[in-house]
Design an enzyme around this catalytic site. Structure first.
Site, short mmCIF file in Angstrom:
data_model
loop_
_atom_site.label_atom_id
_atom_site.label_comp_id
_atom_site.label_asym_id
_atom_site.label_seq_id
_atom_site.Cartn_x
_atom_site.Cartn_y
_atom_site.Cartn_z
N ASP A 75 1.48 -0.82 -0.34
CA ASP A 75 -0.29 -0.13 0.51
C ASP A 75 1.06 1.52 0.02
O ASP A 75 1.94 0.94 0.24
CB ASP A 75 -0.72 -0.17 1.39
CG ASP A 75 -2.35 0.78 1.66
OD1 ASP A 75 -2.15 2.04 0.09
OD2 ASP A 75 -3.27 0.98 2.02
C1 BGC Z 1 -5.04 3.21 0.04
C2 BGC Z 1 -4.80 2.44 -1.19
C3 BGC Z 1 -5.27 3.32 -2.32
C4 BGC Z 1 -3.53 4.16 -1.87
C5 BGC Z 1 -2.94 4.94 -3.61
C6 BGC Z 1 -3.74 4.33 0.20
O1 BGC Z 1 -4.12 5.12 1.37
O2 BGC Z 1 -5.23 2.30 1.10
O3 BGC Z 1 -6.55 2.01 -1.08
O4 BGC Z 1 -5.27 2.74 -3.34
O5 BGC Z 1 -3.37 5.25 -1.35
O6 BGC Z 1 -4.15 5.68 -3.50
#
Ligand code: BGC
Length: 649
Positions: free
Chosen positions: A218
């Site tokens: 993530d």
């Molecule tokens: C989120 C993800 C997301 C990523 C990119 C993160 O903070 O938890 O679900 O895909 O950001 O935006």
């Protein structure tokens, strides 16, 4: 195609860290950069300056799951893929398939269900829909990311049986659709960060489940970059210079071998090749994408209550109130929020176009979490003269969002008060709730004759609602999560861990598994949803196909003069077990279109997993001989047919 040998060690290391916020590294022009974009409710693509591209705001996953239709989930994926293909994105950071362990979780609207089987089937269909159009998926967030509170640091401490039975299966099903990437979670699992957790990623995801695609962190989830490569997390996103320097140092001082690096680089090269060979397809025009958004919303909106058949509306005088009627919340806040250029149509205008004599009074407006404004006097007067009153209430992206959890399941106090006040002026109240997850309606539900749960249904929400309210579409959605009577009735209540860890002492008893096992009443059970038609279930039969494999068949009949779709649910109960098991668990389901007065036979398969629990001792799914009840229901608490089988040697 570029091979391992064509890359310098420096290029290989850089490839493991991303080029910038959204793209993969291009190895000095040797490779194309892949563009990753959010997300689960539509494309949210940001350019280098942070400007977000407009796209179709599709229904969020909570609404998609409420359709109980794998076709709807596939269409959802196909439609978002059209936006992605048109924009030049390569991979969608979707679907989100974490379990709804507590209704307070700020991102529940982005997830499918409290049930792993339902979530897994929806995810599989969504991924097939996206990837058949040449765009990859990044199924997220593996694993046990079930609340937003302290999500970057607090460990989810979960026993192995519970992980296998509740928190892993949706990913296992999703992996059957071969998602190009899987995204690790932020939180530690049993003390080790998910995106660095060797047991989780290498042993379970790759070893047990056979996943051979790219694992991506993530965004910003990596703390120890050498550890994550060893754990088989191939790609750290976004690019971070400190992390890259640490990666290089780990290689130089021998903590990370070239073989370990090559393993991840190979996964990335395969991903890039896959993407290059894929034919990106813009299957739907912009107008069709909007129509698909409406169609999915029509199937996912749930009629929760309909006393005295107050709905559908006839050609009568209807007063519509509440500012959501003109500005409905389309999705929750955070990385999944889609910016659409579609101009919302007001609910009352749409109803008027369908022949109702409608009037509108905003009356109540929630400005943000804290403030609201009331302009009620006119509304009371008009309510007195109307045949029926529709009150539009709910939550929005200030209340339900990534980064924080809700603190209450209740509506804003002024919305609750407004419903109660309005009931003094008109007996025929219809409450439309726009929200991303379960709402405690206990304080006012007795005042409403009908309640319609719109969810966060994207840019087509009001069109879909108008169709449902007027009966042009017969509601067929059912809840993919339980609605408890109040927060105190949930297992977690307002407890959310101690900042270091949260112990999942509820084990496998999540959602309806908990309420059923405790014999607790709920406001609306898992799987509940009404229709304007009536159904009869009959003729249950179970045919043994092989050891542990059965086919369950039964008939569903539409007893009414209008067409409908019936969601029937197949649950299994292990009557005697050596371990504590839920009273029943969903093991299959069907959504069956039925013309007026038509009857159809539904056939559903049960396999070994339908009867098994995960034995930690044997490190295997285990079926104990004995009796199993086979239950077919219109909801988890409306079991219509029942029989049992004996499994023996
Ligand atoms: C989120 C993800 C997301 C990523 C990119 C993160 O903070 O938890 O679900 O895909 O950001 O935006």
């Amino acid at each position: 195609m570029v091979a391992l040998k064509d890359l310098t060690i420096e290029e290989k290391l850089r490839l493991l860290t991303g080029k910038n916020e959204w793209q993969t590294y291009d190895a000095n022009g040797k490779l194309p950069s892949l563009f990753l974009s959010d997300g689960p409710s539509g494309l949210r693509m940001q350019d280098e300056k942070g400007v977000v591209r407009k796209a179709t705001a599709m229904p969020t996953e909570c609404v998609v799951a409420n359709t109980w239709s794998v076709e709807a989930a596939r269409l959802h994926g196909e439609t978002i893929a059209s936006d992605a293909a048109e924009a030049g994105a390569d991979i969608l950071a979707a679907p989100g398939i974490n379990m709804k362990r507590t209704p307070l979780c700020g991102r529940n609207f982005e997830y499918y269900s409290e049930d792993p089987y339902l979530a897994g089937q929806m995810a599989k269909a969504f991924i097939e829909g996206v990837q058949s159009n040449g765009i990859g998926c990044s199924v997220k967030h593996f694993a046990a990311n079930n609340r937003e509170y302290d999500r970057l640091f607090q460990s989810s401490d979960v026993d192995e049986r519970t992980l296998h039975e509740i928190y892993f299966p949706a990913f296992e099903y999703a992996i059957q659709a071969k998602p190009w990437t899987v995204m690790g979670a932020y939180n530690p699992v049993n003390g080790i960060y998910a995106s660095e957790n060797k047991w989780l990623l290498k042993d379970v995801l790759r070893g047990e489940f056979g996943y051979d695609g790219v694992i991506v962190s993530d965004w910003g989830a990596v703390h120890d970059t050498a550890a994550r490569v060893k754990a088989s997390c191939d790609l750290e996103m976004p690019y971070n210079k400190n992390s890259y320097d640490a990666l290089k140092a780990a290689y130089e001082d021998g903590r990370l071998t070239e073989a370990e690096i090559d393993e991840s680089v190979t996964h990335l090269l395969q991903l890039i090749e896959k993407s290059q060979n894929a034919k990106k397809t813009v299957r739907y025009t912009k107008a069709e994408r909007h129509e698909n958004a409406v169609k999915i919303a029509e199937e996912g909106i749930v009629l929760l209550k309909n006393d005295a058949n107050i709905l559908p509306l006839k050609k009568e005088r209807v007063l519509v109130t509440g500012h959501y009627a003109t500005k409905p919340p389309l999705g929750g806040g955070g990385s999944s929020f889609v910016q659409t250029d579609y101009e919302q149509q007001a609910l009352h205008d749409l109803l008027k176009a369908s022949g109702c004599e409608t009037d509108y009074e905003m009356a109540i407006c929630i400005l943000d979490n804290q403030r609201s404004s009331f302009y009620v006097r006119g509304a009371y007067e008009k309510a007195r003269r109307a045949d029926k009153v529709i009150i539009c209430v709910g939550t929005d992206k200030e209340t339900e969002a990534e980064g924080f959890d809700r603190t209450s399941l209740r509506l804003h106090p002024s919305q609750e008060r407004f419903i109660t006040e309005m009931s003094k002026y008109n007996d025929n109240l219809i409450v439309v709730v726009y929200a991303g997850s379960a709402i405690d309606m206990s304080p006012w539900i007795d005042k409403a004759k009908a309640v319609v749960f719109a969810g966060y249904a994207g840019e087509g929400v009001n069109e879909a609602l108008a169709s449902i309210l007027t009966g042009r579409v017969n509601p067929s959605g059912k809840l993919s999560e339980s609605f408890p009577l109040c927060l105190e009735d949930t297992y977690c209540g307002s407890e959310c861990g101690n900042g270091f860890c949260e112990r999942y002492t509820d084990g496998v008893f999540v959602g309806y598994r908990y309420y059923d096992s405790e014999g607790k009443d709920v406001l609306f059970p898992f799987g509940h949803g009404l229709s304007y038609a009536r159904t009869a279930y009959s003729d249950i039969k179970v045919e043994k196909k092989s050891k542990y494999e059965y086919e369950v068949s039964y008939s569903v009949e539409n007893l009414s003069d209008i067409p409908m779709q019936e969601v029937s649910q197949l649950y299994v109960r292990d009557v005697f077990s050596s371990v504590a098991r839920p009273v029943k668990e969903l093991k299959n389901f069907a959504k069956t279109p039925l013309g007026a007065h038509k009857k159809k036979t539904v056939r559903l398969a049960l396999d070994k997993r339908a009867f098994a629990f995960y034995s930690v001792e044997n490190a295997a799914w285990t079926v104990e001989n004995g009796e199993f009840e086979i239950l077919v229901g219109a909801s988890s608490r409306d079991i219509r047919l029942q029989t049992s089988i004996i499994i023996e040697e």
